[in-house]
Design an enzyme around this catalytic site. Structure first.
Site, mmCIF file in Angstrom:
data_model
loop_
_atom_site.group_PDB
_atom_site.id
_atom_site.type_symbol
_atom_site.label_atom_id
_atom_site.label_comp_id
_atom_site.label_asym_id
_atom_site.label_seq_id
_atom_site.Cartn_x
_atom_site.Cartn_y
_atom_site.Cartn_z
ATOM 1 N N HIS A 1 76.819 54.528 64.325
ATOM 2 C CA HIS A 1 77.331 53.789 63.162
ATOM 3 C C HIS A 1 77.624 52.328 63.512
ATOM 4 O O HIS A 1 77.526 51.898 64.660
ATOM 5 C CB HIS A 1 78.596 54.465 62.614
ATOM 6 C CG HIS A 1 79.768 54.442 63.554
ATOM 7 N ND1 HIS A 1 80.560 53.323 63.762
ATOM 8 C CD2 HIS A 1 80.321 55.419 64.340
ATOM 9 C CE1 HIS A 1 81.529 53.602 64.601
ATOM 10 N NE2 HIS A 1 81.400 54.864 64.989
ATOM 11 N N SER B 1 73.760 48.266 61.822
ATOM 12 C CA SER B 1 74.540 47.050 62.064
ATOM 13 C C SER B 1 74.904 46.901 63.540
ATOM 14 O O SER B 1 74.011 46.871 64.395
ATOM 15 C CB SER B 1 75.787 47.073 61.170
ATOM 16 O OG SER B 1 76.436 45.835 61.151
ATOM 17 N N ASP C 1 71.844 41.761 51.228
ATOM 18 C CA ASP C 1 72.836 41.788 52.303
ATOM 19 C C ASP C 1 73.431 40.388 52.480
ATOM 20 O O ASP C 1 72.752 39.464 52.928
ATOM 21 C CB ASP C 1 72.190 42.254 53.613
ATOM 22 C CG ASP C 1 73.213 42.617 54.689
ATOM 23 O OD1 ASP C 1 74.319 42.023 54.679
ATOM 24 O OD2 ASP C 1 72.910 43.475 55.535
ATOM 25 N N HIS D 1 74.471 45.519 52.636
ATOM 26 C CA HIS D 1 74.707 45.958 54.008
ATOM 27 C C HIS D 1 75.056 47.445 54.100
ATOM 28 O O HIS D 1 74.763 48.084 55.111
ATOM 29 C CB HIS D 1 75.837 45.120 54.616
ATOM 30 C CG HIS D 1 75.931 45.218 56.095
ATOM 31 N ND1 HIS D 1 74.952 44.732 56.935
ATOM 32 C CD2 HIS D 1 76.878 45.761 56.909
ATOM 33 C CE1 HIS D 1 75.296 44.959 58.198
ATOM 34 N NE2 HIS D 1 76.450 45.578 58.210
#
Length: 465
Positions: free
Chosen positions: A193, A267, A414, A442
């Protein structure tokens, strides 16, 4: 008409800059006040003054900190029990000029220059480093004394619930899914994540839509990174890239004897994914990055400071840029936000469920709330800002030494990390396949197209190379 729109856009940008200047000047003043408040609060609650990064204080600790060579890099060793590469620490932790100083054109002293001064002016057993880093290293090494007590964990300003403070402090929380019949698998998939998130970002979105056929051949792993979710949140960690990667190795790769594996990362997790791929080049079968935070540094720029300004431009609009700017630039204001939201996350989660009549799943909130300020602060600076230069080497290694496929997803809406970040990765790895998704930002690049993403990931995993 076009001229009118252009004039209106210019006026909007000018207004944004003017308002931003005033707001961040006020936040600079508030940060100074909060620094004093937290020094007093820490002393009352923990019986010791705690150094912070907003000061420029440095400590020379002869006999306590020594410098050694390892693989051509300088290594800090504290009492021979704690080793940390100097390059692991981002100078943005303690060199963040105020808005007024930036406007005046002053620039902070570079970390490389500080490090060079330490090499030339210090003896082989003495190194001058920031006092907050010395404090943490002393706590790691068990060298606490009346003046430099190690941080209690959790600290008074952190949540003390069992969910945020697992009994096993040596391994990450790992969500594992395997074949329903318990049969042997051919390969594995590791989901990582992003910043201020958790494994729920994947387990509540993509994993439920992975087909039975794909599961029959693979184990699926989703981790809570060090300092986030249900993983340990040590107060004596600097949350460097090395520490994050080593915890993933110990908690997943070594513990579950992972063989050939695919990586899917969002990310900030993309940086960890690339670092893992470089460390296990023969085992990685594919790399899928979602909104990677890669900012190529122009020549003549100091990389870490350039990335800091790119990620956190100190603007009030868009809102996500304002949030990133507060998180990156203000140590004590960020800690205040953590106290209000994270320390009392159970109350906020209950209130949100009641307010929505339990109709809204809160896995995104759970991931956002379940971290500590020391974890988010160090991870943000040492991974995202500190990746400047390091990520280039990782990308070059993936390009030149790995043969696995590389796929990149990015939402064209984003506002935190522009689409240019993904195209910049492709410029370093020409074989990378960039897929820009219309109308996604995002977060919604995953959470609003989880079914489609699961199907696309299965196609990536099944591609023979």
């Amino acid at each position: 008409m076009a001229a009118a729109r252009s004039a209106l856009a210019s006026a909007g940008r000018a207004a944004n800059e003017a308002v931003s200047f005033v707001v961040f000047m006020l936040l600079d003043a508030l940060e100074v006040l909060l620094c004093l408040v937290y020094k007093v609060a820490d002393y009352v609650a923990e019986g010791a003054w705690r150094p912070c990064y907003c000061s420029s204080s440095a400590v020379a600790a002869p006999g306590k900190i020594v410098v050694a060579e390892r693989g051509g890099s300088k290594v800090v060793s504290m009492l021979s029990s704690t080793k940390l590469l100097l390059e692991d620490i981002s100078d943005t932790l303690y060199t963040r000029p105020s808005l007024l100083a930036s406007a005046a054109g002053s620039s902070p002293p570079s970390f490389s220059r500080r490090r060079e001064n330490a090499r030339t002016s210090a003896s082989a057993t003495t190194l001058t480093v920031h006092s907050a880093i010395v404090q943490i290293l002393r706590g790691k090494a068990g060298a606490g004394d009346d003046e430099h007590k190690p941080y209690p964990s959790p600290r008074w300003s952190d949540c003390h619930c069992a969910n945020c403070n697992p009994a096993d402090a040596d391994r990450l929380f790992v969500h594992v899914e395997g074949p329903h019949d318990g049969g042997a698998t051919e390969e594995d998939v590791l989901f990582i994540h992003g910043f201020i998130s958790s494994s729920g970002f994947w387990t509540e979105t993509v994993l439920p839509h992975v087909s039975r056929e794909a599961r029959a051949r693979r184990r699926l792993f989703a981790v809570d990174l060090l300092g986030f979710g249900r993983s340990p949140k040590p107060a004596d960690s600097l949350y460097t890239l090395r520490e994050h990667v080593e915890m993933i190795e110990r908690s997943v790769i070594e513990r579950y004897k992972v063989g050939p594996f695919h990586i899917v990362a969002h990310s900030l997790g993309s940086i960890l994914a690339l670092a893992l791929a470089v460390k296990y080049p023969a085992a990685v079968k594919s790399i899928t990055l979602v909104a990677p935070p890669y900012f190529p540094v122009p020549k003549g720029e100091m990389g870490t400071q350039y990335v800091l300004r790119a990620v956190a431009p100190r603007r009030v609009w868009p809102a996500i840029a304002f949030g990133a700017s507060v998180a990156c630039w203000y140590e004590h204001l960020g800690r205040t936000v953590s106290i209000v939201l994270c320390k009392h996350h159970r109350l906020w989660e209950l209130a949100f469920r009641v307010f929505t009549l339990y109709r809204v799943r809160t896995y995104l909130m759970d991931g956002f709330f379940c971290h500590t300020h020391i974890a988010s602060w160090h991870t943000l600076h040492n991974i995202i800002c500190g990746s400047a230069g390091k990520i280039d080497k990782c990308l070059e290694t993936v390009r030149d030494q790995l043969t696995c496929g590389v796929t990149i997803y990015h939402g064209d809406d984003d506002e935190l990390l522009p689409v240019g970040c993904s195209y910049a990765v492709q410029s370093k790895i020409p074989r990378a396949n960039v897929k820009v998704i219309d109308g996604k930002d995002h977060v919604t690049i995953v959470v609003q197209r989880q079914r489609e993403l699961a199907r696309e990931l299965e196609e990536i995993w099944d591609t023979k190379r």
